[in-house]
Write a protein that holds these residues in place. Structure first.
Motif, PDB file in Angstrom:
ATOM      1  N   PRO A  16       0.811  -1.222   0.000  1.00 45.14           N
ATOM      2  CA  PRO A  16       0.000   0.000   0.000  1.00 45.14           C
ATOM      3  C   PRO A  16       0.845   1.274   0.000  1.00 45.14           C
ATOM      4  O   PRO A  16       0.417   2.308  -0.517  1.00 45.14           O
ATOM      5  CB  PRO A  16      -0.841  -0.108   1.274  1.00 45.14           C
ATOM      6  N   ILE A  17       2.043   1.206   0.533  1.00 45.63           N
ATOM      7  CA  ILE A  17       2.933   2.370   0.519  1.00 45.63           C
ATOM      8  C   ILE A  17       3.350   2.680  -0.914  1.00 45.63           C
ATOM      9  O   ILE A  17       3.331   3.837  -1.344  1.00 45.63           O
ATOM     10  CB  ILE A  17       4.161   2.120   1.419  1.00 45.63           C
ATOM     11  N   GLU A  50      -0.577  11.209   4.651  1.00 49.37           N
ATOM     12  CA  GLU A  50      -2.031  11.163   4.522  1.00 49.37           C
ATOM     13  C   GLU A  50      -2.489  10.124   3.493  1.00 49.37           C
ATOM     14  O   GLU A  50      -3.438   9.372   3.736  1.00 49.37           O
ATOM     15  CB  GLU A  50      -2.552  12.549   4.125  1.00 49.37           C
ATOM     16  N   THR A  51      -1.811  10.042   2.371  1.00 55.88           N
ATOM     17  CA  THR A  51      -2.190   9.072   1.333  1.00 55.88           C
ATOM     18  C   THR A  51      -1.961   7.649   1.827  1.00 55.88           C
ATOM     19  O   THR A  51      -2.796   6.760   1.607  1.00 55.88           O
ATOM     20  CB  THR A  51      -1.396   9.320   0.038  1.00 55.88           C
ATOM     21  N   GLY A  57      -5.551   2.394   6.377  1.00 50.69           N
ATOM     22  CA  GLY A  57      -6.640   2.479   7.346  1.00 50.69           C
ATOM     23  C   GLY A  57      -6.205   2.658   8.788  1.00 50.69           C
ATOM     24  O   GLY A  57      -6.935   2.267   9.704  1.00 50.69           O
ATOM     25  N   ARG A  58      -5.041   3.242   8.994  1.00 50.86           N
ATOM     26  CA  ARG A  58      -4.570   3.517  10.359  1.00 50.86           C
ATOM     27  C   ARG A  58      -3.581   4.677  10.306  1.00 50.86           C
ATOM     28  O   ARG A  58      -3.135   5.077   9.239  1.00 50.86           O
ATOM     29  CB  ARG A  58      -3.898   2.290  10.973  1.00 50.86           C
TER      30      ARG A  58
END
Length: 89
Positions: A16-17, A50-51, A57-58
């Motif tokens: 996700p990063i 923020e992204t 989700g945390r």
């Protein structure tokens, strides 16, 4: 313009990063290797807290990125909200 890059380990934490970095840097190019992902960008690459938080989700502290970072190229400017890689002109 010179290329900057960020190389991260390939694992579940970084997926996700990497997605967040690509969302925030539409001109970035991904070079996938068996154990790492290298993200190249012309002149500037931004990593936004923020992204990343939206995708995982945390809350996320950008210092956590260092656990999975292999290397980087460029000058580094870091705040609590963003990491920017760039070359000074």
């Amino acid at each position: 313009m010179s290329t900057v890059f960020l190389a991260l380990q390939t694992n579940e934490d970084t997926r996700p990063i990497i997605e967040a970095i690509l969302q925030d840097n539409p001109g970035a190019v991904v070079d996938e290797q068996p154990a790492m992902v290298k993200i190249n960008a012309d002149g500037r690459l931004v990593v936004r807290r923020e992204t990343i938080e939206e995708l995982i989700g945390r809350d996320y502290d950008l210092q956590e990125l260092q656990v999975n970072m292999i290397t980087m190229s460029g000058n580094l400017d870091q705040t609590d909200d963003e990491i920017t890689l760039f070359w000074k002109s």
